[in-house]
Design a protein around this motif. Structure first.
Motif, PDB file in Angstrom:
ATOM      1  N   VAL A   1      74.948  -7.676 -35.498  1.00 47.90           N
ATOM      2  CA  VAL A   1      74.257  -8.691 -34.475  1.00 47.90           C
ATOM      3  C   VAL A   1      74.528  -8.536 -33.032  1.00 47.90           C
ATOM      4  CG1 VAL A   1      74.279 -10.600 -36.280  1.00 47.90           C
ATOM      5  CG2 VAL A   1      76.411 -10.226 -35.195  1.00 47.90           C
ATOM      6  N   HIS A   2      74.679  -7.131 -32.908  1.00 44.04           N
ATOM      7  CA  HIS A   2      74.798  -6.684 -31.429  1.00 44.04           C
ATOM      8  C   HIS A   2      73.450  -6.773 -30.697  1.00 44.04           C
ATOM      9  CE1 HIS A   2      79.033  -5.405 -30.784  1.00 44.04           C
ATOM     10  NE2 HIS A   2      79.071  -4.863 -31.902  1.00 44.04           N
ATOM     11  N   THR A   3      73.623  -6.582 -29.571  1.00 51.78           N
ATOM     12  CA  THR A   3      72.579  -6.299 -28.777  1.00 51.78           C
ATOM     13  C   THR A   3      72.777  -5.029 -27.898  1.00 51.78           C
ATOM     14  OG1 THR A   3      73.352  -7.504 -26.818  1.00 51.78           O
ATOM     15  CG2 THR A   3      72.281  -8.887 -28.343  1.00 51.78           C
ATOM     16  N   LEU A   4      71.558  -4.588 -27.151  1.00 48.73           N
ATOM     17  CA  LEU A   4      71.969  -3.222 -26.326  1.00 48.73           C
ATOM     18  C   LEU A   4      73.249  -3.699 -25.353  1.00 48.73           C
ATOM     19  CD1 LEU A   4      68.428  -2.264 -25.590  1.00 48.73           C
ATOM     20  CD2 LEU A   4      70.104  -1.091 -27.160  1.00 48.73           C
ATOM     21  N   GLN A   5      73.355  -4.858 -24.951  1.00 52.16           N
ATOM     22  CA  GLN A   5      74.519  -5.097 -24.012  1.00 52.16           C
ATOM     23  C   GLN A   5      75.911  -5.032 -24.548  1.00 52.16           C
ATOM     24  OE1 GLN A   5      71.590  -6.922 -23.913  1.00 52.16           O
ATOM     25  NE2 GLN A   5      70.496  -5.544 -22.354  1.00 52.16           N
ATOM     26  N   THR A   6      76.130  -5.652 -25.675  1.00 49.22           N
ATOM     27  CA  THR A   6      77.248  -5.788 -26.573  1.00 49.22           C
ATOM     28  C   THR A   6      77.669  -4.630 -27.219  1.00 49.22           C
ATOM     29  OG1 THR A   6      76.325  -6.810 -28.303  1.00 49.22           O
ATOM     30  CG2 THR A   6      76.929  -8.078 -26.664  1.00 49.22           C
ATOM     31  N   SER A   7      76.727  -3.706 -27.460  1.00 50.97           N
ATOM     32  CA  SER A   7      77.203  -2.506 -28.488  1.00 50.97           C
ATOM     33  C   SER A   7      77.906  -1.630 -27.773  1.00 50.97           C
ATOM     34  CB  SER A   7      75.970  -1.879 -28.995  1.00 50.97           C
ATOM     35  OG  SER A   7      76.365  -0.701 -29.604  1.00 50.97           O
ATOM     36  N   THR A   8      79.220  -1.417 -28.123  1.00 54.09           N
ATOM     37  CA  THR A   8      79.986  -0.448 -27.694  1.00 54.09           C
ATOM     38  C   THR A   8      79.831   0.962 -27.985  1.00 54.09           C
ATOM     39  OG1 THR A   8      81.669  -0.631 -29.401  1.00 54.09           O
ATOM     40  CG2 THR A   8      81.761  -1.879 -27.001  1.00 54.09           C
ATOM     41  N   SER A   9      79.244   1.367 -29.213  1.00 56.45           N
ATOM     42  CA  SER A   9      79.058   2.361 -29.873  1.00 56.45           C
ATOM     43  C   SER A   9      77.556   3.101 -29.465  1.00 56.45           C
ATOM     44  CB  SER A   9      79.032   2.470 -31.524  1.00 56.45           C
ATOM     45  OG  SER A   9      77.949   1.657 -31.919  1.00 56.45           O
ATOM     46  N   GLY A  10      76.711   2.265 -29.303  1.00 54.47           N
ATOM     47  CA  GLY A  10      75.458   2.515 -28.965  1.00 54.47           C
ATOM     48  C   GLY A  10      74.586   2.821 -30.070  1.00 54.47           C
ATOM     49  N   TYR A  11      75.003   2.430 -31.411  1.00 55.10           N
ATOM     50  CA  TYR A  11      74.500   2.696 -32.678  1.00 55.10           C
ATOM     51  C   TYR A  11      73.408   1.668 -33.054  1.00 55.10           C
ATOM     52  CZ  TYR A  11      73.998   3.301 -37.779  1.00 55.10           C
ATOM     53  OH  TYR A  11      73.049   3.506 -38.995  1.00 55.10           O
ATOM     54  N   LEU A  12      72.131   1.856 -33.048  1.00 56.08           N
ATOM     55  CA  LEU A  12      71.066   1.134 -33.182  1.00 56.08           C
ATOM     56  C   LEU A  12      71.138   0.161 -34.348  1.00 56.08           C
ATOM     57  CD1 LEU A  12      68.296   2.740 -31.397  1.00 56.08           C
ATOM     58  CD2 LEU A  12      69.952   1.334 -30.220  1.00 56.08           C
ATOM     59  N   GLY A  13      71.760   0.634 -35.378  1.00 52.46           N
ATOM     60  CA  GLY A  13      71.795  -0.019 -36.638  1.00 52.46           C
ATOM     61  C   GLY A  13      72.570  -1.064 -36.583  1.00 52.46           C
ATOM     62  N   GLY A  14      73.441  -1.159 -35.588  1.00 54.66           N
ATOM     63  CA  GLY A  14      74.294  -2.389 -35.277  1.00 54.66           C
ATOM     64  C   GLY A  14      73.585  -3.419 -34.527  1.00 54.66           C
ATOM     65  N   LEU A  15      72.145  -3.207 -34.462  1.00 49.97           N
ATOM     66  CA  LEU A  15      71.465  -4.578 -33.870  1.00 49.97           C
ATOM     67  C   LEU A  15      70.562  -5.034 -34.896  1.00 49.97           C
ATOM     68  CD1 LEU A  15      72.393  -2.441 -31.487  1.00 49.97           C
ATOM     69  CD2 LEU A  15      70.376  -3.319 -30.251  1.00 49.97           C
ATOM     70  N   ALA A  16      70.548  -4.507 -35.906  1.00 52.64           N
ATOM     71  CA  ALA A  16      69.362  -4.714 -37.019  1.00 52.64           C
ATOM     72  C   ALA A  16      69.099  -6.036 -37.481  1.00 52.64           C
ATOM     73  CB  ALA A  16      69.645  -3.925 -38.249  1.00 52.64           C
ATOM     74  N   LEU A  17      70.237  -6.899 -37.587  1.00 52.97           N
ATOM     75  CA  LEU A  17      70.014  -8.359 -37.920  1.00 52.97           C
ATOM     76  C   LEU A  17      69.594  -9.212 -36.534  1.00 52.97           C
ATOM     77  CD1 LEU A  17      69.817 -10.701 -40.091  1.00 52.97           C
ATOM     78  CD2 LEU A  17      72.317 -10.924 -39.500  1.00 52.97           C
ATOM     79  N   ARG A  18      70.182  -8.928 -35.661  1.00 58.84           N
ATOM     80  CA  ARG A  18      69.714  -9.642 -34.127  1.00 58.84           C
ATOM     81  C   ARG A  18      68.411  -9.165 -33.774  1.00 58.84           C
ATOM     82  NH1 ARG A  18      73.688 -10.948 -30.412  1.00 58.84           N
ATOM     83  NH2 ARG A  18      72.912 -12.379 -29.034  1.00 58.84           N
TER      84      ARG A  18
END
Length: 253
Positions: free
Chosen positions: A96-113
């Motif tokens: 549920v990250h966004t581009l602004q909150t992701s610290t790793s830059g891994y786009l899979g971490g945005l998938a549900l959001r």
């Protein structure tokens, strides 16, 4: 049941044997140029095109890929078939990250959001997805959360529940897209994951929870993500083959 293989991890085309599953349909993106977002949109659009006719025919597609981002294509395909689903999302992580909150830059971490409507100009609008409202989303497990994700979920309508609590009564009403990232299972049981998370539920517990949802006859699509690294280890390959066999078999009951 129709098994759809989407052999991609984000914009990376995986080798044919990296996801050991017998597929009825093998998805190929026609997008050849552009950035990672354009490539992912091509993969998701191709996935939607494969899913839609299966759902329209009254069958349950099982979409197996190397990436949670493909789930947007699965949901889009269900919507294109005229069905408005809720989403039950099994994952060790929140996604549920966004581009602004992701610290790793891994786009899979945005998938549900992204599925819920974040950055629509890069994802939902491009693939034709109608974002699924947070209140129609249930996040299962998510034991490995970053601080920004904890903060977001504390104020979000997205509900988070542990695997044992999954039942017909704890998920939204109506049709369901069931998404399982295999890393929801304890990392000791699924070697070679890109982002392993220890202290998770067993494969049996996750499968039992999925069985409870399939028993409702409301699962209209089953999306399985396998974010693992390539391996030549026969033992690891056997574990992966057996796990996928057990997961895909759920849709036949």
């Amino acid at each position: 049941m129709t098994t759809i293989l989407v052999p991609y991890h984000q914009d990376e085309r995986l080798l044919d044997d990296e996801i050991p599953v017998a597929a009825d349909i093998n998805v190929r993106s026609q997008v050849r140029d552009g950035d990672v977002w354009r490539h992912m949109a091509g993969v998701c659009s191709a996935t939607a095109a494969a899913v839609s006719p299966v759902v329209a025919a009254g069958r349950v597609p099982v979409v197996v890929s190397g990436d949670c981002l493909v789930a947007g294509g699965t949901v889009t395909g269900v919507q294109e078939a005229g069905v408005d689903p809720a989403v039950v999302w099994f994952d060790a992580h929140g996604d549920v990250h966004t581009l602004q909150t992701s610290t790793s830059g891994y786009l899979g971490g945005l998938a549900l959001r992204l599925l819920n409507g974040a950055h629509p100009e890069r994802y939902a609008d491009v693939i034709g997805l109608r974002p699924v409202p947070a209140e129609r989303t249930v996040l299962v497990d998510a034991r490995d959360l970053d601080p920004a994700e904890i903060e977001y979920l504390a104020g979000s309508a997205t509900r988070r529940i542990p695997v044992p609590e999954v039942s017909a009564d704890t998920v939204p009403s109506g049709p369901l897209v069931l998404h399982v990232d295999v890393d929801v299972i304890d990392s000791g049981a699924v070697p070679g994951l890109r982002y392993p998370a220890p202290d998770g539920p067993s494969a049996d517990a996750v499968l039992a929870a999925c069985v409870r949802l399939f028993a409702t006859d409301r699962v209209v699509a089953f999306d399985v993500a396998c974010p693992w690294s390539r391996t030549e280890d026969e033992g690891q390959r056997d574990i992966r083959t057996e796990l996928l066999s057990r997961l895909t078999a759920l849709a036949t009951h």
